[in-house]
Design a protein around this motif. Sequence first.
Motif, PDB file in Angstrom:
ATOM      1  N   LYS A  33      69.922 148.231  64.664  1.00 53.47           N
ATOM      2  CA  LYS A  33      70.650 147.081  65.216  1.00 53.47           C
ATOM      3  C   LYS A  33      70.395 145.851  64.364  1.00 53.47           C
ATOM      4  CE  LYS A  33      71.361 144.417  69.454  1.00 53.47           C
ATOM      5  NZ  LYS A  33      71.080 144.341  70.908  1.00 53.47           N
ATOM      6  N   TRP A  34      69.139 145.631  63.993  1.00 55.85           N
ATOM      7  CA  TRP A  34      68.813 144.509  63.107  1.00 55.85           C
ATOM      8  C   TRP A  34      69.548 144.638  61.789  1.00 55.85           C
ATOM      9  CZ3 TRP A  34      66.647 144.889  58.257  1.00 55.85           C
ATOM     10  CH2 TRP A  34      66.323 143.669  57.642  1.00 55.85           C
ATOM     11  N   ASN A  86      73.309 143.844  62.097  1.00 54.61           N
ATOM     12  CA  ASN A  86      73.524 142.395  62.256  1.00 54.61           C
ATOM     13  C   ASN A  86      73.257 141.653  60.942  1.00 54.61           C
ATOM     14  OD1 ASN A  86      74.282 142.514  64.965  1.00 54.61           O
ATOM     15  ND2 ASN A  86      72.175 142.409  65.683  1.00 54.61           N
ATOM     16  N   TRP A  87      72.228 142.080  60.215  1.00 52.50           N
ATOM     17  CA  TRP A  87      71.929 141.449  58.925  1.00 52.50           C
ATOM     18  C   TRP A  87      73.085 141.659  57.951  1.00 52.50           C
ATOM     19  CZ3 TRP A  87      71.668 142.678  53.818  1.00 52.50           C
ATOM     20  CH2 TRP A  87      71.013 141.774  52.982  1.00 52.50           C
ATOM     21  N   ALA A 112      76.224 142.174  58.647  1.00 50.13           N
ATOM     22  CA  ALA A 112      77.368 141.362  59.066  1.00 50.13           C
ATOM     23  C   ALA A 112      77.203 139.921  58.609  1.00 50.13           C
ATOM     24  CB  ALA A 112      77.515 141.425  60.586  1.00 50.13           C
ATOM     25  N   ASP A 113      76.021 139.380  58.781  1.00 52.76           N
ATOM     26  CA  ASP A 113      75.782 137.994  58.379  1.00 52.76           C
ATOM     27  C   ASP A 113      75.903 137.844  56.867  1.00 52.76           C
ATOM     28  OD1 ASP A 113      74.772 135.243  59.179  1.00 52.76           O
ATOM     29  OD2 ASP A 113      73.240 135.816  57.738  1.00 52.76           O
ATOM     30  N   ALA A 170      80.074 146.672  61.928  1.00 51.58           N
ATOM     31  CA  ALA A 170      78.692 146.238  62.135  1.00 51.58           C
ATOM     32  C   ALA A 170      78.429 145.985  63.616  1.00 51.58           C
ATOM     33  CB  ALA A 170      78.406 144.983  61.322  1.00 51.58           C
ATOM     34  N   ALA A 171      79.375 145.352  64.295  1.00 54.92           N
ATOM     35  CA  ALA A 171      79.202 145.088  65.723  1.00 54.92           C
ATOM     36  C   ALA A 171      79.119 146.392  66.509  1.00 54.92           C
ATOM     37  CB  ALA A 171      80.357 144.229  66.238  1.00 54.92           C
ATOM     38  N   ALA A 193      75.708 148.059  65.833  1.00 56.19           N
ATOM     39  CA  ALA A 193      74.633 147.331  66.520  1.00 56.19           C
ATOM     40  C   ALA A 193      74.627 147.683  67.998  1.00 56.19           C
ATOM     41  CB  ALA A 193      74.803 145.829  66.326  1.00 56.19           C
ATOM     42  N   ASP A 194      75.797 147.749  68.609  1.00 58.29           N
ATOM     43  CA  ASP A 194      75.884 148.093  70.031  1.00 58.29           C
ATOM     44  C   ASP A 194      75.478 149.533  70.293  1.00 58.29           C
ATOM     45  OD1 ASP A 194      76.753 145.567  70.649  1.00 58.29           O
ATOM     46  OD2 ASP A 194      78.888 146.101  70.732  1.00 58.29           O
TER      47      ASP A 194
END
Length: 321
Positions: A157-158, A161-162, A164-165, A190-191, A194-195
């Motif tokens: 998940k981290w 999110n990384w 995506a950013d 990515a979302a 992560a989910d």
Amino acid sequence: MRMRQTGQWQSELPDAARSRAVAAGDSGRRWMRDLDETVRALADGWNLRIGHALPGGSESLVLAVRREGGTDAVLKIRMPGDDDFEGEARAYELSRGRGVATLYARSDDHRALLMERLGPCIADLGWSVSQQIDAICRTLKELWHAPVDGESMPTGKWKANWLADFIDHSWQRLGRPCARRTRDRALDFAAERADAHPKATAVLVHADAHEHNLLVVRNRDYEPGTPCKFVDPDGLLAEPACDLAVPMRGFDAELRAAPVQRGRERCAYLAEISAVDERAIWHWGFMERVSTGLHLLELGIEEEAREMLEVADHWSHHPGP
């Protein structure tokens, strides 16, 4: 056993490692100046006979050594910086030699690892792409069985999110070098990943499982099918598809003639031989391809970056499996 006279280890650093140390400023230069003293301290503390420097390290000095009793090993001394020495060391410890080089000892003070000596990487053995992918998947399946109950490490998940950013900010900063649709597709994937992070069933993943990080076990014939082990793990707790992103983003020459068809075929093949969800592999592979292309642009490696992003643009027309 004392270290033999070796001269200045700074002069033995690979060019990439020396450049990175210089770029790090005072801390990197100090690390280079202290290398002789550091190697001597580790040789005395672990009773090592120091051999020659090994090529290829971009963030470390890597030496061939011999342990007391005659076992060949590798001594890796990482430079200071924002890399995760603890994560790499913990990944080696958790794997216990399953799919990853066996760790013999670690020194947090010197940011050093003493590890099993392996043979050449599979990228240098003339194996076909499919043979290399088979070896990557076969070895990853060993690593995924390492016990990780209760471990506190960065997660899938981290990582999603990384990515995506990084993709969002780099795409803007670099002047939108790929289609907006490609950027948006990567952020959507990515979302979703992560989910979907499986807290209860996450496994230890290497997170940089490419053909240059996979080495054959020594004293073998080095033919396809010979046992292999990974080096340089980043170490995450994630779904196995996170690892299969790397063979999805690599071996670009095979994809260019028919990017979508051959990308889908590779994804299906990875899913079949690894027993991992095909949709998740496509998501992670797409994210890694876009992020790596953007990172290569940052480094000025423009031709390779453009080719990688061009394939991603083709893939972005299709949602995947």
